[in-house]
Scaffold this motif. Structure first.
Motif: not given
Length: 60
Positions: A53-54, A56-57, A60
């Motif tokens: 998740d980190e 992917e952030g 972005a």
């Protein structure tokens, strides 16, 4: 390691020093971990999910 008690570093170095000379259950015992317990894997997978998740952030 994030919730480690005193003595963690020494236990970890002993685990590394043992290499493959001991069964995994014997290596994990000093940490109070049991790889046969589904919760053991759930914690690890949750940590990996957080890292994904980190990452992917960041893209972005």
């Amino acid at each position: 390691y994030q919730k480690a008690e005193p003595g963690f570093v020494e236990k970890y170095f002993a685990l590394l020093a043992a290499g493959g000379s001991k069964h995994y259950s014997e290596l994990l015992a000093p940490f109070g971990l049991d790889a046969r317990d589904p919760a053991f894997w759930a914690i690890g997978l949750s940590m990996i999910e957080g890292l994904i998740d980190e990452l992917e952030g960041l893209s972005a």
